[in-house]
Design a protein around this motif. Structure first.
Motif, mmCIF file in Angstrom:
data_model
loop_
_atom_site.group_PDB
_atom_site.id
_atom_site.type_symbol
_atom_site.label_atom_id
_atom_site.label_comp_id
_atom_site.label_asym_id
_atom_site.label_seq_id
_atom_site.Cartn_x
_atom_site.Cartn_y
_atom_site.Cartn_z
ATOM 1 N N LEU A 14 0.827 -1.209 0.000
ATOM 2 C CA LEU A 14 0.000 0.000 0.000
ATOM 3 C C LEU A 14 0.861 1.259 0.000
ATOM 4 N N ASP A 15 0.299 2.355 -0.510
ATOM 5 C CA ASP A 15 1.031 3.615 -0.460
ATOM 6 C C ASP A 15 0.984 4.179 0.961
ATOM 7 N N ALA A 16 1.742 5.244 1.186
ATOM 8 C CA ALA A 16 1.951 5.744 2.553
ATOM 9 C C ALA A 16 0.642 6.130 3.230
ATOM 10 N N GLU A 17 -0.246 6.821 2.514
ATOM 11 C CA GLU A 17 -1.499 7.270 3.123
ATOM 12 C C GLU A 17 -2.386 6.091 3.499
ATOM 13 N N LEU A 18 -2.453 5.101 2.596
ATOM 14 C CA LEU A 18 -3.271 3.929 2.874
ATOM 15 C C LEU A 18 -2.700 3.099 4.021
ATOM 16 N N ARG A 19 -1.368 3.079 4.135
ATOM 17 C CA ARG A 19 -0.752 2.338 5.235
ATOM 18 C C ARG A 19 -1.204 2.902 6.582
ATOM 19 N N VAL A 20 -1.218 4.234 6.676
ATOM 20 C CA VAL A 20 -1.663 4.864 7.920
ATOM 21 C C VAL A 20 -3.122 4.517 8.188
ATOM 22 N N GLN A 21 -3.961 4.597 7.157
ATOM 23 C CA GLN A 21 -5.383 4.302 7.316
ATOM 24 C C GLN A 21 -5.591 2.858 7.758
ATOM 25 N N MET A 22 -4.857 1.922 7.133
ATOM 26 C CA MET A 22 -5.033 0.517 7.462
ATOM 27 C C MET A 22 -4.470 0.181 8.841
ATOM 28 N N ARG A 23 -3.426 0.885 9.270
ATOM 29 C CA ARG A 23 -2.939 0.685 10.638
ATOM 30 C C ARG A 23 -4.049 1.015 11.646
ATOM 31 N N LEU A 24 -4.747 2.103 11.383
ATOM 32 C CA LEU A 24 -5.848 2.485 12.264
ATOM 33 C C LEU A 24 -6.961 1.438 12.237
ATOM 34 N N GLU A 25 -7.251 0.899 11.040
ATOM 35 C CA GLU A 25 -8.283 -0.124 10.914
ATOM 36 C C GLU A 25 -7.909 -1.375 11.708
ATOM 37 N N ILE A 26 -6.648 -1.801 11.597
ATOM 38 C CA ILE A 26 -6.215 -3.017 12.293
ATOM 39 C C ILE A 26 -6.224 -2.807 13.799
ATOM 40 N N ALA A 27 -5.786 -1.614 14.238
ATOM 41 C CA ALA A 27 -5.807 -1.312 15.674
ATOM 42 C C ALA A 27 -7.244 -1.313 16.200
ATOM 43 N N ARG A 28 -8.166 -0.743 15.429
ATOM 44 C CA ARG A 28 -9.573 -0.731 15.834
ATOM 45 C C ARG A 28 -10.131 -2.146 15.910
ATOM 46 N N LEU A 29 -9.804 -2.966 14.920
ATOM 47 C CA LEU A 29 -10.279 -4.348 14.912
ATOM 48 C C LEU A 29 -9.775 -5.120 16.125
ATOM 49 N N HIS A 30 -8.511 -4.901 16.473
ATOM 50 C CA HIS A 30 -7.964 -5.602 17.632
ATOM 51 C C HIS A 30 -8.751 -5.243 18.892
ATOM 52 N N THR A 31 -9.087 -3.966 19.019
ATOM 53 C CA THR A 31 -9.864 -3.533 20.187
ATOM 54 C C THR A 31 -11.253 -4.150 20.184
ATOM 55 N N GLU A 32 -11.918 -4.151 19.017
ATOM 56 C CA GLU A 32 -13.278 -4.659 18.938
ATOM 57 C C GLU A 32 -13.348 -6.174 19.108
ATOM 58 N N LEU A 33 -12.374 -6.891 18.525
ATOM 59 C CA LEU A 33 -12.404 -8.352 18.568
ATOM 60 C C LEU A 33 -11.763 -8.913 19.827
ATOM 61 N N ALA A 34 -10.940 -8.070 20.502
ATOM 62 C CA ALA A 34 -10.182 -8.533 21.677
ATOM 63 C C ALA A 34 -9.422 -9.813 21.349
ATOM 64 N N ALA A 35 -8.862 -9.866 20.145
ATOM 65 C CA ALA A 35 -8.241 -11.084 19.644
ATOM 66 C C ALA A 35 -6.733 -11.075 19.863
ATOM 67 N N THR A 36 -6.159 -12.269 19.952
ATOM 68 C CA THR A 36 -4.707 -12.411 19.983
ATOM 69 C C THR A 36 -4.186 -12.242 18.556
ATOM 70 N N MET A 37 -3.272 -11.303 18.356
ATOM 71 C CA MET A 37 -2.749 -11.016 17.025
ATOM 72 C C MET A 37 -1.224 -10.968 17.046
ATOM 73 N N ILE A 38 -0.629 -11.565 16.018
ATOM 74 C CA ILE A 38 0.819 -11.492 15.816
ATOM 75 C C ILE A 38 1.045 -10.888 14.436
ATOM 76 N N TYR A 39 1.856 -9.867 14.389
ATOM 77 C CA TYR A 39 1.994 -9.023 13.185
ATOM 78 C C TYR A 39 3.474 -8.900 12.861
ATOM 79 N N VAL A 40 3.833 -9.198 11.631
ATOM 80 C CA VAL A 40 5.224 -9.112 11.198
ATOM 81 C C VAL A 40 5.418 -7.881 10.323
ATOM 82 N N THR A 41 6.459 -7.115 10.600
ATOM 83 C CA THR A 41 6.800 -5.953 9.769
ATOM 84 C C THR A 41 8.280 -5.632 9.918
ATOM 85 N N HIS A 42 8.830 -4.970 8.902
ATOM 86 C CA HIS A 42 10.190 -4.422 9.028
ATOM 87 C C HIS A 42 10.122 -2.938 9.378
#
Length: 356
Positions: A164-192
């Protein structure tokens, strides 16, 4: 959701050792990010948890259940990859529900789960579209939706935002953070990308050459790095390092900056001639501080809220200085700056170990 434990996990290809005895505990509902440079073993470790790579030695348990030798379908995990891997001839609706249909789930139940996932991911109005009609961010949300409907014990993300481009990366980070809060799920995320790690994680695991260098909360790693590698990797811009040495009286002096004296005590006692590296973060430079430096500015980067002055860019240890009031500083400026020794970190220049 479930807790996850890795005990002395190793991975080898013949005589080549990739993962070197990793021990790690991930709590129920925790968001853990594996971060490190390319080739450090983070994706291999994630694939071992998923069951896509075999374990050469050690044990992996999920929710107290030994899954080390189980097939991926038996582990209770769902994985989101860097590539979206969507079926181009299927609608969003069919892509999200495909795995459930293949497992024989009744149509009405599939529709209900797809609708719930689509609502959580803001995809409801896109359910009848094909992947080619979606943006990159929307496609990645469909891939995440496909994982959500499975209701796994653990979500695994392998660099999902890299395309994803830089703007979309920021937007999707927010989406994933929101999902983690809503689902209360165990998540493992790999990134450099350590910025992603700092913004998303409850716990960061810093890997290098198949070993865990340090694990802890983002601010714990930022404020209290265990070694030179972690200090330089966590933080953007990265920590500055200046060559230093103890003189015959045990005083620490900055050898590239006029032997400026730094009032720090070493717990191991005086070792005259010992080569050290002193670390100081860009935001901790400023005027009228105890350790004074005179530098020449090579380049200034104005980013609106802050400016960064780059010093000694041709040297082995260049400096980056953050200046909140730096609008009048230009290239070629002679700058008087300094730092508080209480903000500094000391490292052994040979081993890279932190000196406390």
């Amino acid at each position: 959701m479930a807790s996850l434990s890795l005990s002395k996990v190793r991975k080898s290809f013949g005589e080549t050792h990739i993962i070197h005895g990793v021990d790690l505990e991930i709590g129920n509902g925790e968001f853990v990010v594996f971060v490190g440079p390319s080739g450090c073993g983070k994706s291999t470790l994630l694939r071992m948890i998923a069951g896509l790579e075999s374990v050469s030695d050690g044990t992996i348990t999920i929710g107290g259940r030994d899954v080390t030798k189980l097939d991926p379908s038996e582990r209770g995990v769902a994985m989101v990859f860097q590539s979206y891997a969507l079926y181009p001839h299927m609608s969003v609706r069919d892509n999200i529900g495909f795995g459930l249909r293949m497992n024989g789930m009744p149509r009405a139940e599939v529709e209900r789960k797809v609708a719930e996932a689509a609502s959580a991911l803001h995809l409801t109005e896109l359910l009848d579209r094909k992947p080619k009609q979606l943006s990159g961010g929307q496609r990645q949300r469909v891939a995440i939706g496909r994982a959500i409907v499975r209701q796994p014990d653990v979500f695994l993300f392998d660099e999902p935002l890299s395309n994803l481009d830089a703007e979309l990366r920021v937007q999707m980070r927010l989406e994933i953070a929101r999902l983690h809060t809503e689902l209360a799920a165990t998540m493992i995320y790999v990134t450099h990308d350590q910025v992603e790690a700092m913004t998303l994680a409850d716990k960061i695991v810093v890997l290098r050459a198949g070993r865990v260098e340090q694990a802890g909360t983002p601010l714990a790693l930022y404020d209290d790095p265990a070694n030179l590698f972690v200090a330089g990797f966590i933080g953007s811009p990265r920590m500055n390092f200046m060559r230093a040495r103890q003189d015959e009286n045990g005083v620490i002096r900055l050898t590239d900056h006029g032997n400026a004296e730094v009032s720090l005590s070493l717990g191991s006692g005086p070792q005259p001639g010992r080569d050290l590296l002193l670390g100081i973060r860009p935001e901790h430079f400023g005027p009228n501080l105890p350790v004074r430096l005179s530098v020449m500015v090579d380049l200034v980067e104005h980013l609106g809220g802050a400016s960064y002055a780059y010093v000694g860019s041709g040297s082995s240890h260049p400096l980056t200085l953050e200046m909140r009031e730096g609008r009048n500083v230009v290239r070629g400026t002679a700058l008087e700056t300094g730092f508080d020794p209480a903000r500094a970190f000391l490292f052994d220049a040979t081993s890279g170990e932190r000196i406390r």
